[in-house]
Design a protein around this motif. Structure first.
Motif, PDB file in Angstrom:
ATOM      1  N   ARG A 280      -6.162   9.641 -10.163  1.00  0.00           N
ATOM      2  CA  ARG A 280      -4.846   9.254 -10.696  1.00  0.00           C
ATOM      3  C   ARG A 280      -4.817   7.500 -11.036  1.00  0.00           C
ATOM      4  O   ARG A 280      -4.315   7.364 -12.131  1.00  0.00           O
TER       5      ARG A 280
ATOM      6  N   LYS B 146       0.861  -1.365   0.227  1.00  0.00           N
ATOM      7  CA  LYS B 146       0.065  -0.018   0.186  1.00  0.00           C
ATOM      8  C   LYS B 146       1.024   1.264   0.020  1.00  0.00           C
ATOM      9  O   LYS B 146       0.313   2.205  -0.413  1.00  0.00           O
ATOM     10  N   THR B 147       2.082   1.157   0.658  1.00  0.00           N
ATOM     11  CA  THR B 147       2.983   2.262   0.701  1.00  0.00           C
ATOM     12  C   THR B 147       4.293   1.737   1.028  1.00  0.00           C
ATOM     13  O   THR B 147       4.772   0.576   1.356  1.00  0.00           O
TER      14      THR B 147
ATOM     15  N   GLU C  35       4.484  10.915   2.554  1.00  0.00           N
ATOM     16  CA  GLU C  35       3.992   9.731   2.157  1.00  0.00           C
ATOM     17  C   GLU C  35       4.131   9.514   0.606  1.00  0.00           C
ATOM     18  O   GLU C  35       4.796   8.632  -0.080  1.00  0.00           O
ATOM     19  N   GLU C  36       3.506  10.511  -0.128  1.00  0.00           N
ATOM     20  CA  GLU C  36       3.521  10.279  -1.768  1.00  0.00           C
ATOM     21  C   GLU C  36       4.916  10.434  -2.199  1.00  0.00           C
ATOM     22  O   GLU C  36       5.036   9.722  -3.156  1.00  0.00           O
TER      23      GLU C  36
ATOM     24  N   ILE D 279      -7.431   3.863  -0.475  1.00  0.00           N
ATOM     25  CA  ILE D 279      -6.702   3.292   0.809  1.00  0.00           C
ATOM     26  C   ILE D 279      -5.410   2.106   0.243  1.00  0.00           C
ATOM     27  O   ILE D 279      -4.429   2.089   0.881  1.00  0.00           O
ATOM     28  N   ASN D 280      -5.784   1.866  -0.732  1.00  0.00           N
ATOM     29  CA  ASN D 280      -4.423   0.803  -1.067  1.00  0.00           C
ATOM     30  C   ASN D 280      -3.519   1.436  -1.878  1.00  0.00           C
ATOM     31  O   ASN D 280      -2.226   0.999  -1.502  1.00  0.00           O
ATOM     32  N   THR D 281      -3.563   2.416  -2.705  1.00  0.00           N
ATOM     33  CA  THR D 281      -2.341   2.964  -3.225  1.00  0.00           C
ATOM     34  C   THR D 281      -1.804   4.463  -2.672  1.00  0.00           C
ATOM     35  O   THR D 281      -0.882   4.734  -2.895  1.00  0.00           O
ATOM     36  N   ARG D 282      -2.820   4.778  -1.586  1.00  0.00           N
ATOM     37  CA  ARG D 282      -2.557   6.341  -1.236  1.00  0.00           C
ATOM     38  C   ARG D 282      -2.508   7.263  -2.170  1.00  0.00           C
ATOM     39  O   ARG D 282      -1.651   8.304  -1.870  1.00  0.00           O
ATOM     40  N   ARG D 283      -2.973   6.832  -3.310  1.00  0.00           N
ATOM     41  CA  ARG D 283      -2.826   8.196  -4.132  1.00  0.00           C
ATOM     42  C   ARG D 283      -4.528   8.667  -4.852  1.00  0.00           C
ATOM     43  O   ARG D 283      -5.406   7.753  -4.333  1.00  0.00           O
TER      44      ARG D 283
END
Lengths: 549, 337
Positions: free
Chosen positions: B91, A62-63, A213-214, B83-87
């Motif tokens: 996008r 996920k991150t 985070e990004e 929630i999964n990719t935080r993007r």
């Protein structure tokens, strides 16, 4: 209905327009006739001698922010892009820890204060030197972001910078596994200046104010042997060599971790030579590669396990709530038969405690483990007054498990074994999250579930079995065991702690709610040209020493 | 026709919003907690971590507010953060949707290129060897499970014969072209990157063929049966009696009239491909919308689920509108009111 047919003969002709409409079809035909591209190797382009191409299932990632990630594929990336204050002693002894970014560690007598003297020759990939401020920033950010791994910083009370290269962590209570936590990917030491430049903060409100985070998903801010250079979700993660690495540059110039979720596809790719490392092959696929001279099978001891949890709550199941019945079930399982489901690529520890975790060797496990003894099981069932048998509902998740075999196959084996002693296990498969939601809501009488390490310390496992997590779900409340566990978690004398852990496990095996079913082994397959690839629990492998001939 | 299209678009908007309501309610009613799906066992016991998670993803607000926030966002093209990719989901859709559309278009092209001629020939030579072959092909196409076909085709064409490249959209160590359309074939052409173009094109063929198999079978069957029906009509006899060439009779008269059911099937199939390519995308490591949607579903990633639903619904509706409009082009008897 807005489309209607008018009256007519239906033969109105517009030959020109139909020809025009054929043009796309012709283009399609030409396109369809294009060559498929020939052998994949020709398309792959020149593969540099020091570039590593891996296939790994990254669907859980996920991150890549070390203070937020809690997935194995992410841990693998972070442990190669970041360093930690301490590291496991070796791939064989991963429950002892030695200094790494620290060159010296002093632990106070009461076990509350850990003072680290940092190496003075470490620079981050950015060129910024490592300082005590970076350590403070990293640990406080982990705590204050309140992300998925944030609880690991719960023991932390304060971090004090003593000098530019000396830092002290002060714990709320004595905690013997603090070094184990600090060796994990979530305790990665970050380049605080760089992270702050990109919106990072370690403030008490970091859960709301941290904006890094990004950026951290596409770049790393560590001192590790590799630098994260990009992440295309569901496609590829790329790492490049860190020229500033304090132990010298890694042999590999570039690492490409391609996201391939299908193990069968990974097998085809490694056989073909399109990838150098296949991470997620199941035991049956690996068995099919034995004897293939074009691949190398590297086996490591995984800490992931599969266990059966039995309620102690009579309201949920009056039979399972009796400790004689739970003991009988432990004797009724043909454990060798369960291990055989993995092509014997597995071992077994007691309760839900994996071999390799602090204090448990294979010999200890052999001594503590319950053995298959159906006669004894029947005797115990008779003693419990259920000699005529009973039935219960056994829940499990559908799909694959972390130990390489399905829950379904193990559940069927358990069902068959229990039937021999007169117990009828009624299988209740459900989508995994649904099963887990019910289990966490404390509504399951019996489940087959799994555990994976959060950090390489015994307290993680003892805590979940006795103090929190699974214990309350199964209504298991043993004050004496809780007291023993709290003492073991605080005990800094290693010999004493091992003895305490063995006592706890023996008691759990006697009347606890757990039945360990299988602890997996990891089999990573590489091409023969890959040297130095060693499996490590929690993060798969450190690539610094890996070469490609 | 303009009024008709406007009316259809209005109804499409109602249908899409209705679908998002249904999806929202179902996904929140499912007995699987997003906390369970996204937080570890230890983290989910820490009230402060659970509270931070709920606050971050808006799960601490009443359901109707969550839905209205989604709807307000949609109006400005903002589907929230995954929630999964935080993007941003928008996008993500921009990244994953083109991969699936590219694959789907080529699959449809294959289905038409093979299924259409086969269906026509099958009808023309009814009960002959070609007809038997076509019926076999269509039967196999619609009945073989995609996951099996995908694996077997990789074993044969990639691993054994070496005729096809491996999984993924590009070969190892080939960088993705600068994103303009998201279609690697087009983008690599625009960038003048021949190596990426060849690789992208070659990587499309096998997964597209696999994906097209069931549609190919359907197209063959439907074309065959509608051709048989048209060939038995009086106007066909008239056309032949006029002395028109056989090819003209078949292509201009018979096929044109027989195409409507086939176009209907293709319209539905295109929508289905966008959402149903999960297995193909998984086995071919294709980073498309099918896999993204699957991962969103299994982890209760509500923003992504809603974003994917919205886009798929929209494309379904638009594809079917395009099909309906095509009817009029194919058959002049059809008028739009």
């Amino acid at each position: 209905m807005f489309v209607r047919r008018s009256h007519g003969d239906g033969v109105s002709r517009r030959p020109r327009s139909i020809s025009m409409r054929l043009i796309p079809v012709l283009i399609c035909l030409v396109f369809a006739c294009l060559p498929a591209g020939g052998p994949a190797g020709a398309l792959a382009g020149p593969v540099g001698g020091q570039s590593l191409i891996m296939a790994d299932d990254q669907s859980d990632v996920k991150t890549l922010d070390p203070d937020r990630e809690f997935e194995f594929a992410a841990a693998f990336v972070d442990l190669n892009a970041y360093d930690t204050l301490v590291v496991p002693k070796s791939a064989q002894d991963f429950s002892s820890f030695v200094p790494f970014l620290a060159k010296d560690i002093k632990i106070s007598r009461d076990g509350r204060e850990y003072t680290f003297t940092l190496r003075d020759d470490v620079k981050f990939a950015s060129g910024n030197p490592l300082t005590a401020e970076d350590v403070k920033f990293s640990l406080l950010r982990l705590k204050n972001i309140k992300g998925n791994p944030g609880w690991m910083a719960d023991p932390l009370n304060d971090v004090q910078v003593i000098s530019p290269h000396t830092v002290k962590t002060i714990l709320k209570d004595p905690f013997a596994d603090w070094l184990a936590v600090l060796a994990g990917p979530n305790a990665a030491i970050m380049d605080s200046r760089l992270v702050r430049e990109h919106g990072g903060t370690d403030s008490a409100t970091a859960d709301k104010d941290d904006k890094a985070e990004e950026w951290l998903n596409q770049h790393s801010a560590g001192s590790g042997p590799f630098i994260l250079t990009g992440w295309q979700k569901n496609e590829v993660i790329t790492l490049e060599r860190n020229p500033n690495y304090f132990l010298g540059p890694a042999r590999l110039a570039k690492v490409e971790i391609r996201d391939v979720t299908s193990p069968a596809t990974q097998k085809l790719q490694i056989e073909k030579g399109d990838i150098d490392v296949a991470v997620n092959l199941t035991p049956d696929l690996v068995a099919g590669l034995k004897g293939n001279p074009n691949v190398k099978i590297i086996t490591g001891q995984s800490l992931d396990n599969m266990y059966m949890g039995l309620t102690t709550n009579p309201a949920l199941d009056p039979n399972l709530a009796r400790k004689e019945v739970r003991r009988a079930i432990r004797y009724a399982i043909d454990y060798d038969g369960v291990l055989a489901l993995t092509n014997n690529q597995a071992v077994r520890g007691p309760a839900v405690y994996s071999i390799g975790i602090f204090g448990l060797t294979p010999a200890d496990a052999d001594r503590l483990n319950p053995k298959y003894n159906p006669a004894k099981a029947k005797e115990l069932l008779a003693q419990a007054g259920v000699g005529g048998g009973f039935s219960f509902k056994l829940a499990y998740g559908t799909g694959p498990s972390p130990v390489g075999i399905t829950y379904e196959s193990v559940a069927q084996k358990v069902q068959a074994d229990l039937k021999k002693v007169g117990i009828s296990a009624q299988l209740a498969p459900a989508e995994f999250l649904t099963m887990l939601t019910t289990y966490r809501a404390r509504k399951s009488a019996a489940v087959i579930s799994y555990n994976q390490p959060d950090y390489l310390g015994s307290s993680d496992w003892l805590g979940q079995m006795i103090l929190n997590t699974w214990a309350p779900r199964l209504y298991f409340d043993d004050p004496a065991l809780k007291d023993m566990t709290n003492k073991a978690n605080a005990e800094v004398n290693q010999e004493k702690r091992i003895s305490m852990i063995h006592q706890i496990l023996a008691r759990l095996v006697d009347d606890g709610p757990y039945v360990m079913l299988v602890q997996g082994k990891i089999q990573v397959v590489t091409r023969p040209a890959i040297q130095g690839y060693v499996y490590m629990p929690l993060g798969t492998a450190r690539l610094f020493g890996v070469t490609k001939q | 026709m303009g009024v008709y299209v406007a009316r259809r678009l209005l109804l499409a908007a109602v249908a899409v919003v209705g679908l998002t309501v249904i999806t929202f309610v179902i996904s929140h009613a499912a007995p699987a907690d997003p906390i369970v799906a996204n937080l570890g066992q230890q983290a989910s016991q820490r009230p402060e971590i659970v509270a931070a998670f709920r606050a971050k993803w808006g799960l601490d607000r009443p359901l109707h507010q969550q839905y209205l926030t989604f709807l307000r966002g949609v109006l400005i093209g903002d589907f929230g953060i995954s929630i999964n990719t935080r993007r941003p989901v928008a996008r993500d859709l921009g990244q994953f949707l083109p991969a699936t559309i590219e694959l789907s278009i080529v699959a449809i092209v294959f289905a038409i290129a093979v299924g259409l001629p086969l269906g026509v020939l099958s009808a023309l030579y009814r009960d002959g060897p070609i007809d038997h072959l076509a019926r076999l092909v269509s039967l196999v196409g619609v009945s073989i499970p995609i996951f099996w076909l995908a694996t077997v085709s990789l074993v044969i064409f990639y691993a054994t014969l070496g005729l096809a490249p491996g999984p993924g959209r590009l070969g190892p160590q080939i960088s993705a072209p600068p994103g303009v359309t998201g279609f690697y074939v087009l983008d690599s052409l625009l960038a003048g990157d021949g190596r990426a173009f060849t690789s992208a094109l070659a990587h499309l063929v096998l997964p597209a063929l696999v994906l097209s198999s069931s549609i190919m079978g359907l197209v063959t069957r439907v074309t065959r049966s509608s051709m048989l029906e048209v060939l038995s009509q009086d106007f066909m006899r008239t056309a032949r009696a006029k002395g028109l060439a056989a090819s003209t009779v078949v292509v201009r008269h018979a096929l044109r009239n027989a195409l409507i059911p086939t176009v209907t099937i293709l319209g539905l199939a295109f929508g289905g491909l966008l959402s149903g390519a999960v297995m193909t995308e998984t086995i071919f490591a294709w980073p498309g919308l099918g896999r993204y949607a699957f991962e969103a579903a299994v982890s209760n990633d509500f923003p992504s689920i809603m974003g994917v639903t919205f886009v798929i619904a929209l494309m379904y509706v638009l594809a079917n509108l395009a099909v309906d409009l095509l009817y009029g082009v194919l058959d002049p008897q059809i008028h739009y009111a």
